[in-house]
Design a protein around this motif. Structure first.
Motif, PDB file in Angstrom:
ATOM      1  N   ASP A   1       3.970  13.877  -2.179  1.00  0.00           N
ATOM      2  CA  ASP A   1       3.297  14.734  -1.198  1.00  0.00           C
ATOM      3  C   ASP A   1       3.855  14.576   0.212  1.00  0.00           C
ATOM      4  O   ASP A   1       3.966  15.553   0.957  1.00  0.00           O
ATOM      5  CB  ASP A   1       1.790  14.425  -1.188  1.00  0.00           C
ATOM      6  CG  ASP A   1       1.138  14.728  -2.533  1.00  0.00           C
ATOM      7  OD1 ASP A   1       1.613  15.670  -3.199  1.00  0.00           O
ATOM      8  OD2 ASP A   1       0.186  14.022  -2.907  1.00  0.00           O
ATOM      9  N   THR A   2       4.189  13.368   0.596  1.00  0.00           N
ATOM     10  CA  THR A   2       4.650  13.110   1.969  1.00  0.00           C
ATOM     11  C   THR A   2       6.165  12.988   1.977  1.00  0.00           C
ATOM     12  O   THR A   2       6.721  12.064   1.365  1.00  0.00           O
ATOM     13  CB  THR A   2       4.027  11.816   2.525  1.00  0.00           C
ATOM     14  OG1 THR A   2       2.602  11.893   2.412  1.00  0.00           O
ATOM     15  CG2 THR A   2       4.417  11.620   3.981  1.00  0.00           C
TER      16      THR A   2
ATOM     17  N   THR B   1       1.965   5.774  -8.292  1.00  0.00           N
ATOM     18  CA  THR B   1       0.748   6.536  -7.965  1.00  0.00           C
ATOM     19  C   THR B   1      -0.426   6.019  -8.781  1.00  0.00           C
ATOM     20  O   THR B   1      -1.544   5.861  -8.271  1.00  0.00           O
ATOM     21  CB  THR B   1       0.980   8.033  -8.234  1.00  0.00           C
ATOM     22  OG1 THR B   1       2.096   8.482  -7.464  1.00  0.00           O
ATOM     23  CG2 THR B   1      -0.253   8.835  -7.849  1.00  0.00           C
TER      24      THR B   1
ATOM     25  N   SER C   1       0.829  -1.215   0.000  1.00  0.00           N
ATOM     26  CA  SER C   1       0.000   0.000   0.000  1.00  0.00           C
ATOM     27  C   SER C   1       0.861   1.262   0.000  1.00  0.00           C
ATOM     28  O   SER C   1       0.416   2.315  -0.449  1.00  0.00           O
ATOM     29  CB  SER C   1      -0.915   0.008   1.225  1.00  0.00           C
ATOM     30  OG  SER C   1      -0.147  -0.091   2.423  1.00  0.00           O
ATOM     31  N   HIS C   2       2.099   1.173   0.536  1.00  0.00           N
ATOM     32  CA  HIS C   2       2.992   2.329   0.628  1.00  0.00           C
ATOM     33  C   HIS C   2       4.361   1.964   0.036  1.00  0.00           C
ATOM     34  O   HIS C   2       4.893   0.891   0.340  1.00  0.00           O
ATOM     35  CB  HIS C   2       3.188   2.771   2.080  1.00  0.00           C
ATOM     36  CG  HIS C   2       1.949   3.350   2.707  1.00  0.00           C
ATOM     37  ND1 HIS C   2       0.813   2.602   2.929  1.00  0.00           N
ATOM     38  CD2 HIS C   2       1.662   4.607   3.147  1.00  0.00           C
ATOM     39  CE1 HIS C   2      -0.124   3.371   3.489  1.00  0.00           C
ATOM     40  NE2 HIS C   2       0.377   4.590   3.634  1.00  0.00           N
TER      41      HIS C   2
ATOM     42  N   LYS D   1      -0.622   3.214  -5.153  1.00  0.00           N
ATOM     43  CA  LYS D   1       0.280   3.124  -4.003  1.00  0.00           C
ATOM     44  C   LYS D   1       0.551   4.533  -3.464  1.00  0.00           C
ATOM     45  O   LYS D   1       0.670   5.493  -4.217  1.00  0.00           O
ATOM     46  CB  LYS D   1       1.608   2.466  -4.382  1.00  0.00           C
ATOM     47  CG  LYS D   1       1.499   1.257  -5.288  1.00  0.00           C
ATOM     48  CD  LYS D   1       0.790   0.093  -4.645  1.00  0.00           C
ATOM     49  CE  LYS D   1       0.808  -1.129  -5.577  1.00  0.00           C
ATOM     50  NZ  LYS D   1       0.025  -2.257  -5.032  1.00  0.00           N
ATOM     51  N   LYS D   2       0.694   4.650  -2.161  1.00  0.00           N
ATOM     52  CA  LYS D   2       1.068   5.895  -1.516  1.00  0.00           C
ATOM     53  C   LYS D   2       2.587   5.989  -1.504  1.00  0.00           C
ATOM     54  O   LYS D   2       3.266   5.123  -0.951  1.00  0.00           O
ATOM     55  CB  LYS D   2       0.527   5.926  -0.088  1.00  0.00           C
ATOM     56  CG  LYS D   2       0.991   7.121   0.738  1.00  0.00           C
ATOM     57  CD  LYS D   2       0.335   8.415   0.281  1.00  0.00           C
ATOM     58  CE  LYS D   2       0.678   9.558   1.221  1.00  0.00           C
ATOM     59  NZ  LYS D   2       0.113  10.840   0.774  1.00  0.00           N
TER      60      LYS D   2
END
Length: 839
Positions: A685-686, A658, A518-519, A662-663
């Motif tokens: 973004d993060t 993306t 997920s990340h 996925k983050k």
């Protein structure tokens, strides 16, 4: 005993063994092909036991035993090797550090017939005291084991394998290759005999199928049956032997592998036909038996070739390092070369590498200009130019001109050797889908045998004449092979494709886990960026020309090893008419001062240069960059804006992840401002900056401990990434980074293209889709075919075709993964408008 005394004794023994086993002296059975090369001569052996013992003696450098012996060795037990003799293998695996708690080793496995063998081997080894881990790679037919020091020995493992019918020995590339070649030839020979028998039996059976009532004479019918029996015997007794061996090994271990129903089906059909032939009444199934054996062997031969293909890239890498090198002992005084074992090369040695030769060790090019082929190391298909001063990795191939290389590292520490140590891990461990398939296959066989018995009883009541053929059809039509092959074949094919593309998978769960992440967390320096400072811009601050400023800066930094100095030198590498600098003075943390011609100069930070040039004129420094100033007495000359350079394909990689939902997170130990700049340029973004190794680890663990439980993929390259790479659910290390990071990662990116990681995610998705297709097909086939056979719709030979085709479909579907089109090559030449700006 002296050598002179030993020679007559050895001669007497040698003459006595001309007709028998070289090890124990017993007669050699007819048709036996066991042998061991001793003193460069292939010596005959009477059994696998003597062969393994003799091979152990030779492998451990104890050849003198045969030259000095005065009699034969005790005979080796045909069922299990003598433990004392097996312990010769212990010496080759006990070279562990004194403080080591565990020992790891790789063995070549002989006798693997199909994926179901893996389950039996691992189950047996799980019962060996002190053995902590045992993983079988079915694609390469290798066994990797780890055991506790003092609690277990290599001989215990080998004896356990021998007890269930499998032979193993410490991995040796040459012997392993010989075994694979011999196994393929043997299987093809069995296949040929089965095919020949099938064709002959079909010819005899055809008149019986086409004859109408009364048109085939009874004597002729009996003759056809007896002729069919004679042609079937070689197929049943020789070609089908692997199935009996596998079934017997299963039953001895109280396990039910897929060889059990196969062997039962062959024996039952042949026994029923033999009885009918003897009594001259009832149906015979010789055509079905021979066809069944032939189709099964066809399926296994295709599977064997598929496994070889799937492991081809790994095998090529394992044979990439040459065994010898041309050493120039007295260079530069003398250029005479001497062929020496590559393992004896040490740091500082000079070697000659001819065109077409593989490079034996990592080194620096000191003479010559050439191109090298890095395809085995990085997946890069185009040769890479190298000139004097360039580093050259061991395992690459010299593709152009002869060159002289100064060895930087011994062979065992070379780039290729490091990759080979990682290859030892490749294929170890299994994803959850493979474990599930193994368990299902074992229960499937048990249920199948019960069903076949029930079907036989039911048809004895309904129609006794059909009970036997229908029960045989049920045994034959089932295909636990497809269930067992569905996952490992797909994983092997995908791993091979990725390795040829520049990604080395070292743990079995990578593709399955990556598909579910997920990340995706990226380190910055050396991962999203090259990790190497580059001059992005030179701003003139005075009247001197751009070329003059570059030449002066290069002269001042010419002997400076600082990364920023090296960036300036690379920037000015194309300038001609280099200058000479004198009276050089290095001021730690500030810069360099020196005299060129009649003028004094300084290069370094603003404060250091202002001590000579005066007050700094107003100039706009670039945010996120490091500025290096150049000045002379009373004058400022130039400013060099230096930063790390983002990889050209980084932006596309972020977009790909993306788009896959996925983050993406940037997690860096660099200052927050530099990390934020990279995040803005790449659309992340993060962004976390100023993170120490422990803080990086905390970030990943916090993600994993969230309420939803994130599945995290980590990409890094430095020593400070080792802990977080291990903590992530799946991790990638850049091959250009630290070795410690690579050993803690689940995969290593051997190419220079970051886009290979995005490609790996796409391959993971395709692989899991193929695995699901294979498992779905195997399940659907069995759900339809077994009931159809049970109600009498399928006869044995049709069932044999169905079973073989089912396995072939699974294998061929998996092999499609070897030809997936990947995008990394096209990303290396991105148009300028999509290339990110420098950091």
């Amino acid at each position: 005993m002296s050598a002179a005394q030993a020679m007559p004794a050895f001669g007497a023994v040698l003459s006595a063994v001309q007709e028998g086993c070289f090890h124990c002296g017993l007669p050699i059975p007819a048709g036996a092909d066991w042998s061991v090369t001793i003193d460069h001569v292939a010596r005959p052996m009477c059994c696998p036991g003597c062969e393994s013992v003799a091979q152990a003696i030779v492998a451990n450098g104890l050849d003198d035993y045969y030259r000095t012996r005065t009699g034969f060795a005790d005979t080796a037990d045909r069922e299990a090797l003598v433990p004392e003799q097996l312990r010769l293998y212990d010496a080759s695996t006990d070279e562990a550090p004194d403080d080591a708690e565990t020992i790891e080793a790789s063995f070549t496995l002989e006798g693997i017939r199909c994926a179901a063998c893996v389950w039996l081997i691992e189950r047996r080894l799980a019962a060996v005291p002190g053995l902590l881990q045992a993983d079988v790679n079915v694609a390469t037919e290798r066994l990797h084991v780890r055991w506790a020091v003092g609690a277990c020995q290599a001989s215990d493992i080998l004896q356990a394998l021998q007890s269930i019918g499998y032979r193993a020995y410490p991995y040796d590339a040459k012997r392993h290759e010989e075994y694979l070649r011999t196994a393929e030839k043997t299987l093809f020979r069995r296949l040929f005999i089965a095919g020949l028998a099938m064709m002959q039996v079909m010819m005899y059976a055809f008149p019986a199928y086409t004859a109408t009532d009364g048109t085939l004479d009874a004597d002729m019918d009996a003759l056809m049956r007896w002729a069919s029996l004679l042609m079937t015997i070689p197929a049943v007794l020789y070609s089908a032997l692997p199935f009996y061996q596998g079934a017997w090994a299963n039953l001895r271990q109280k396990a039910l592998g897929m060889d059990v129903p196969i062997a039962l089906g062959i024996v039952a059909a042949f026994a029923g036909s033999l009885d009918a032939t003897w009594r001259n009444t009832g149906d015979v199934y010789y055509d079905s038996v021979t066809m069944f054996i032939f189709l099964l062997l066809c399926s296994r031969y295709v599977e064997l070739l598929a496994r070889r293909k799937a492991a081809s890239a790994l095998q090529k890498m394992q044979h990439a390092l040459p065994a010898s090198a041309l050493l120039l002992k007295n260079y530069p005084a003398d250029r005479a070369s001497e062929l020496v074992p590559a393992g004896l090369l040490k740091q500082g040695d000079v070697i000659l590498v001819r065109p077409g030769d593989a490079i034996a060790a990592d080194g620096t090019l000191i003479e010559g200009q050439t191109s090298i082929d890095l395809s085995l190391l990085t997946g890069e298909s185009q040769p890479v130019g190298k000139t004097v001063g360039d580093a050259v990795p061991g395992g690459a191939v010299n593709a152009a001109q002869p060159m002289l290389l100064r060895v930087d590292k011994p062979v065992k520490e070379s780039t290729m050797a490091a990759l080979l140590s990682l290859i030892e891990q490749a294929g170890q461990g299994k994803p959850q889908l493979a474990l599930w398939a193994d368990k299902v296959s074992a229960w499937f066989v048990a249920g199948l045998l019960l069903l076949a018995a029930g079907v036989f009883v039911a048809w004895q009541i309904i129609d006794p004449s059909r009970a036997w053929p229908i029960a045989i059809a049920v045994l034959v039509v089932s295909c636990p092979c497809a269930l067992s092959l569905a996952t490992p074949t797909a994983l092997a094919a995908a791993t091979d494709r990725l390795l040829r593309h520049g990604v080395l998978i070292t743990h079995g769960h990578v593709l399955e886990t990556l598909h579910r992440v997920s990340h995706v967390v990226f380190d910055k320096t050396g991962t999203l960026t090259y990790g190497k400072p580059v001059v992005q811009k030179m701003q003139l601050l005075g009247s001197a020309s751009r070329e003059d400023c570059s030449r002066i800066a290069s002269a001042l930094e010419s002997a400076n090893a600082h990364p920023l100095a090296q960036a300036i030198l690379r920037y000015g590498s194309n300038d001609t008419n280099s200058l000479q600098c004198e009276q050089v003075e290095y001021v730690a943390g500030q810069g360099v001062a020196g005299r060129i011609g009649n003028a004094d100069y300084r290069i370094g930070n603003a404060q250091f240069v202002s001590g000579m040039a005066g007050a700094l004129p107003e100039s706009s420094e670039q945010s996120g960059m490091t500025s290096v100033y150049l000045g002379t007495q009373g004058n400022w000359l130039a400013r060099f804006d230096i930063s790390d350079e983002i990889r050209p394909d980084a932006q596309q990689v972020i977009r790909t992840f993306t788009r896959l939902g996925k983050k993406v997170i940037l997690l860096s130990g660099d200052r927050q401002s530099a990390a934020d700049r990279v995040g803005r340029l790449l659309g992340i973004d993060t962004v976390y900056g100023d993170k120490l190794p422990q803080q990086k680890l905390d970030v990943v663990r916090q993600l994993q401990e969230q309420k939803q439980g994130a599945i995290v993929a980590m990409v890094g390259d430095g020593i400070n990434d080792a802990a977080v790479l291990r903590a992530a659910d799946v991790s990638f290390a850049m091959a250009s980074g630290a070795a410690l990071a690579q050993t803690h990662a689940d995969a290593v990116v051997t190419s220079e293209h970051l886009s290979t990681i995005a490609d790996t995610a796409l391959v993971a998705a395709r692989t899991m889709a193929v695995v699901r297709q294979n498992l779905g097909w195997a399940s659907l086939y069995n759900v339809i075919a077994i009931p159809a056979a049970a109600v009498g719709w399928l006869n044995p030979w049709v069932s044999a075709i169905g079973m073989s085709v089912s396995s072939a479909i699974v294998v061929l579907n998996a092999l499609r993964l070897r030809h997936i089109k990947l995008q990394a090559a096209s990303m290396t030449s991105l148009p300028k408008q999509v290339r990110p700006a420098p950091v």
